[in-house]
Design a protein around this motif. Structure first.
Motif, mmCIF file in Angstrom:
data_model
loop_
_atom_site.group_PDB
_atom_site.id
_atom_site.type_symbol
_atom_site.label_atom_id
_atom_site.label_comp_id
_atom_site.label_asym_id
_atom_site.label_seq_id
_atom_site.Cartn_x
_atom_site.Cartn_y
_atom_site.Cartn_z
ATOM 1 N N VAL A 55 0.847 -1.192 0.000
ATOM 2 C CA VAL A 55 0.000 0.000 0.000
ATOM 3 C C VAL A 55 0.879 1.237 0.000
ATOM 4 C CG1 VAL A 55 -1.877 -1.160 1.233
ATOM 5 C CG2 VAL A 55 -0.154 0.138 2.522
ATOM 6 N N ARG A 56 0.325 2.323 -0.486
ATOM 7 C CA ARG A 56 0.994 3.628 -0.383
ATOM 8 C C ARG A 56 0.465 4.311 0.863
ATOM 9 N NH1 ARG A 56 0.411 9.037 -1.211
ATOM 10 N NH2 ARG A 56 2.258 10.122 -2.028
ATOM 11 N N ALA A 57 1.359 4.613 1.797
ATOM 12 C CA ALA A 57 0.969 5.263 3.046
ATOM 13 C C ALA A 57 1.359 6.733 3.005
ATOM 14 C CB ALA A 57 1.636 4.579 4.229
ATOM 15 N N SER A 58 0.466 7.596 3.468
ATOM 16 C CA SER A 58 0.744 9.024 3.543
ATOM 17 C C SER A 58 -0.081 9.623 4.670
ATOM 18 C CB SER A 58 0.451 9.724 2.207
ATOM 19 O OG SER A 58 -0.910 9.565 1.854
ATOM 20 N N LEU A 59 0.159 10.893 4.918
ATOM 21 C CA LEU A 59 -0.506 11.573 6.017
ATOM 22 C C LEU A 59 -0.980 12.931 5.534
ATOM 23 C CD1 LEU A 59 -1.021 11.410 9.174
ATOM 24 C CD2 LEU A 59 1.099 12.707 9.418
ATOM 25 N N GLN A 60 -2.268 13.224 5.742
ATOM 26 C CA GLN A 60 -2.747 14.587 5.521
ATOM 27 C C GLN A 60 -2.786 15.282 6.864
ATOM 28 O OE1 GLN A 60 -6.297 15.729 3.044
ATOM 29 N NE2 GLN A 60 -6.908 16.797 4.921
ATOM 30 N N SER A 61 -2.079 16.409 6.964
ATOM 31 C CA SER A 61 -1.984 17.135 8.217
ATOM 32 C C SER A 61 -2.616 18.511 8.061
ATOM 33 C CB SER A 61 -0.512 17.278 8.632
ATOM 34 O OG SER A 61 -0.389 17.917 9.879
ATOM 35 N N THR A 62 -3.515 18.873 8.966
ATOM 36 C CA THR A 62 -4.132 20.198 8.966
ATOM 37 C C THR A 62 -4.034 20.779 10.361
ATOM 38 O OG1 THR A 62 -6.326 19.281 9.439
ATOM 39 C CG2 THR A 62 -5.742 19.584 7.128
ATOM 40 N N LEU A 63 -3.957 22.104 10.429
ATOM 41 C CA LEU A 63 -3.737 22.776 11.701
ATOM 42 C C LEU A 63 -4.647 23.986 11.809
ATOM 43 C CD1 LEU A 63 -2.019 22.926 14.287
ATOM 44 C CD2 LEU A 63 -0.372 24.308 13.007
ATOM 45 N N THR A 64 -5.273 24.132 12.964
ATOM 46 C CA THR A 64 -6.099 25.301 13.266
ATOM 47 C C THR A 64 -5.607 25.920 14.563
ATOM 48 O OG1 THR A 64 -8.028 24.300 12.196
ATOM 49 C CG2 THR A 64 -8.438 26.151 13.670
ATOM 50 N N ARG A 65 -5.355 27.228 14.544
ATOM 51 C CA ARG A 65 -4.912 27.945 15.738
ATOM 52 C C ARG A 65 -6.004 28.924 16.147
ATOM 53 N NH1 ARG A 65 -0.148 27.751 12.549
ATOM 54 N NH2 ARG A 65 1.605 26.708 13.574
ATOM 55 N N THR A 66 -6.614 28.658 17.292
ATOM 56 C CA THR A 66 -7.693 29.506 17.828
ATOM 57 C C THR A 66 -8.687 29.894 16.740
ATOM 58 O OG1 THR A 66 -6.366 31.526 17.517
ATOM 59 C CG2 THR A 66 -6.218 30.413 19.653
ATOM 60 N N LEU A 67 -9.224 28.879 16.089
ATOM 61 C CA LEU A 67 -10.256 29.012 15.059
ATOM 62 C C LEU A 67 -9.746 29.640 13.762
ATOM 63 C CD1 LEU A 67 -13.310 30.128 17.245
ATOM 64 C CD2 LEU A 67 -12.565 27.818 16.648
ATOM 65 N N ILE A 68 -8.432 29.791 13.622
ATOM 66 C CA ILE A 68 -7.856 30.320 12.379
ATOM 67 C C ILE A 68 -7.071 29.203 11.699
ATOM 68 C CG2 ILE A 68 -6.275 32.003 11.372
ATOM 69 C CD1 ILE A 68 -6.894 33.847 13.703
ATOM 70 N N ALA A 69 -7.370 28.983 10.424
ATOM 71 C CA ALA A 69 -6.692 27.923 9.690
ATOM 72 C C ALA A 69 -5.207 28.199 9.610
ATOM 73 C CB ALA A 69 -7.290 27.796 8.289
ATOM 74 N N GLY A 70 -4.378 27.222 10.009
ATOM 75 C CA GLY A 70 -2.925 27.418 10.069
ATOM 76 C C GLY A 70 -2.151 26.695 8.997
ATOM 77 N N GLY A 71 -2.830 26.000 8.071
ATOM 78 C CA GLY A 71 -2.117 25.339 6.982
ATOM 79 C C GLY A 71 -2.551 23.903 6.795
ATOM 80 N N VAL A 72 -2.095 23.335 5.683
ATOM 81 C CA VAL A 72 -2.424 21.954 5.337
ATOM 82 C C VAL A 72 -1.244 21.356 4.579
ATOM 83 C CG1 VAL A 72 -3.528 22.610 3.147
ATOM 84 C CG2 VAL A 72 -4.164 20.459 4.264
ATOM 85 N N ASP A 73 -1.070 20.044 4.680
ATOM 86 C CA ASP A 73 0.027 19.389 3.967
ATOM 87 C C ASP A 73 -0.334 17.925 3.729
ATOM 88 O OD1 ASP A 73 2.462 19.234 2.709
ATOM 89 O OD2 ASP A 73 3.623 18.934 4.533
ATOM 90 N N GLN A 74 0.173 17.396 2.635
ATOM 91 C CA GLN A 74 0.121 15.961 2.363
ATOM 92 C C GLN A 74 1.547 15.441 2.446
ATOM 93 O OE1 GLN A 74 -1.910 16.106 -1.447
ATOM 94 N NE2 GLN A 74 -3.862 15.516 -0.535
ATOM 95 N N ILE A 75 1.788 14.495 3.353
ATOM 96 C CA ILE A 75 3.138 14.070 3.710
ATOM 97 C C ILE A 75 3.334 12.624 3.279
ATOM 98 C CG2 ILE A 75 4.821 13.916 5.577
ATOM 99 C CD1 ILE A 75 2.748 15.654 7.220
#
Length: 463
Positions: A229-249
């Protein structure tokens, strides 16, 4: 002759014979004996060429957007994919996504039949972006081959993170996957991560918080049975209700005593007065306790800007290192230890503005020509790091002038490349590690260069 005389004669003759035979045995034992040495029969063979397959992450996903269904996973933004093959024309097909609550765009995979008795080299990459209240940023990733073992180094299961482990099976046989999650308390085998069935031509999405809630610096080992299988991670971050970014790792290089991250992009100067995201490095010894060191070098001039030695690593317990005072630029991060380890580095844009972040994972060594796709995203660059002195060649597969990159052992260089273009990288006589980086206004992303499926080594077979 009397009877007595005859008896004496026979005794004397027997004694003489015994002496002669005994002396011969002693002499034979002392003399060198002829020997017969036979080497085991062996045969160097190239495995029968198989179909080349590359699986993509697919669209950006959102977890819990619907307040009435906090665990629902939905599609948030579609991805744009570029692909090409050196040989047979690649075939694109879509994958099922049974964990999604909507019918958004499915993830894609590509396959190509072998040509000339060898696997077809296949390169593909995807990009997705959005700017919404709960989710924003750029996510780029290479579409890569599945594997039986993968290591995901990055992300978080702490408050504010909504990370997903993606398990993609582009093949025709179902896979069973086990997840081991490493954190501050060591290794755990969560019930939710055992015996996950990933059907043929499908993708599963598992919330990281369901595996190890609250863990700030996780490392995930992915082991597949039945099919890779191909394994990866989608990471998202929210700081005090403000979107802080997204990444596919994507998966990091497999555990080894040395890990090299070809390029980490620092976009905000520490003395700018802005709220810079900084740079951090995540390490973990995978098999035994180890002493480690981390060296950060400028890609521009090769100078060391940070050196941390005598880092104590406990097996199975990730360590997060902060690297401060980094001027704007690209940096190569090298982690070495006296036992196998895995590594990745994190950086972000200005956190005071619309923000984004990126995880740069350790890259595997590329020792044969390979295709790399540049995702359709802003500001793409290619960074190459040499294992030994070499002259690498970078050529667009659609036609164009080849570019040569001369590298001394351990040296890194960055060149500009064109978004949405496929290149062939020839590492020359020495191996290289590489990564594609992207940087725009409030956007950041990167992924490593993967080795070619067509570069499989010969096998030595012993009957």
């Amino acid at each position: 002759m009397t009877t007595r005389t005859a008896l004496v004669t026979r005794l004397v003759a027997g004694a003489v014979t015994a002496v002669v035979i005994g002396g011969g045995v002693i002499a034979a034992a002392a003399a060198p004996w002829p020997t017969l040495t036979r080497e085991p029969m062996s045969l160097d063979v190239v495995p029968e060429a198989a179909r080349s397959v590359a699986a993509c992450d697919g669209p950006l996903l959102a977890l819990g957007r619907d307040a009435t269904a906090a665990s629902a996973i939905t599609s948030a933004a579609s991805s744009t994919v570029v692909a090409a093959a050196d040989g047979a024309e690649p075939t694109e097909y879509t994958l099922a996504a049974p964990d999604r609550a909507d019918d958004g765009a499915p993830p894609a995979a590509f396959s190509a039949e072998p040509t000339g008795g060898r696997p077809t080299d296949l390169g593909a990459a995807s990009a997705a972006s959005l700017d919404e209240a709960d989710l924003r940023g750029l996510a780029v990733s290479a579409c890569t081959r599945p594997a039986m073992e993968s290591w995901l180094v990055g992300g978080s299961a702490a408050t504010g993170a909504s990370d997903l482990v993606l398990l993609t099976n582009p093949g025709d046989v179902a896979a069973t996957v086990d997840l081991r999650v490493f954190g501050a308390d060591g290794m755990q085998e969560p019930v939710a991560g055992q015996g996950i069935v990933v059907g043929a031509r499908s993708q599963r999405a598992i919330p990281l918080a369901a595996l190890r809630r609250g863990e700030q610096s996780p490392v995930v080992q992915v082991t597949a049975q039945g099919a890779p299988v191909r394994a990866s991670l989608q990471s998202t971050l929210t700081r005090t209700l403000i979107a802080g970014g997204v990444d596919q790792i994507g998966a990091s290089a497999l555990p080894a005593p040395q890990q090299v991250i070809p390029a980490v992009n620092v976009t905000v100067a520490p003395d700018s007065g802005a709220s810079a995201g900084g740079l951090s490095v995540r390490l973990m010894a995978t098999a035994a306790d180890a002493g480690a060191s981390v060296t950060v070098r400028s890609v521009a001039d090769g100078g060391v800007v940070s050196q941390q030695d005598d880092i104590a690593l406990m097996a199975g317990r990730p360590v997060e290192l902060e690297v401060t005072g980094m001027p704007v630029g690209d940096y190569t991060v090298t982690a070495t230890a006296d036992a196998p380890l895995v590594a990745a580095a994190w950086t972000s844009t200005d956190l005071a503005a619309p923000a984004d972040f990126a995880w740069a994972v350790a890259a595997s060594l590329v020792e044969a020509p390979t295709l790399v796709a540049v995702a359709p995203a802003p500001g793409p660059t290619l960074t190459l790091t040499a294992e030994r002195e070499t002259v690498a060649t970078v050529t667009p597969v659609s036609g164009g002038t080849p570019r040569t990159v001369e590298l001394a052992a351990g040296q890194s260089r960055t060149i500009e490349v064109e978004a949405g273009t496929i290149y062939r990288i020839d590492p020359g006589a020495g191996g290289i590690r590489g990564s594609i980086g992207f940087s725009g206004d409030g956007q950041l992303g990167t992924y490593p260069v993967a080795g070619s499926a067509a570069a499989a080594a010969e096998l030595t077979v012993y009957p």
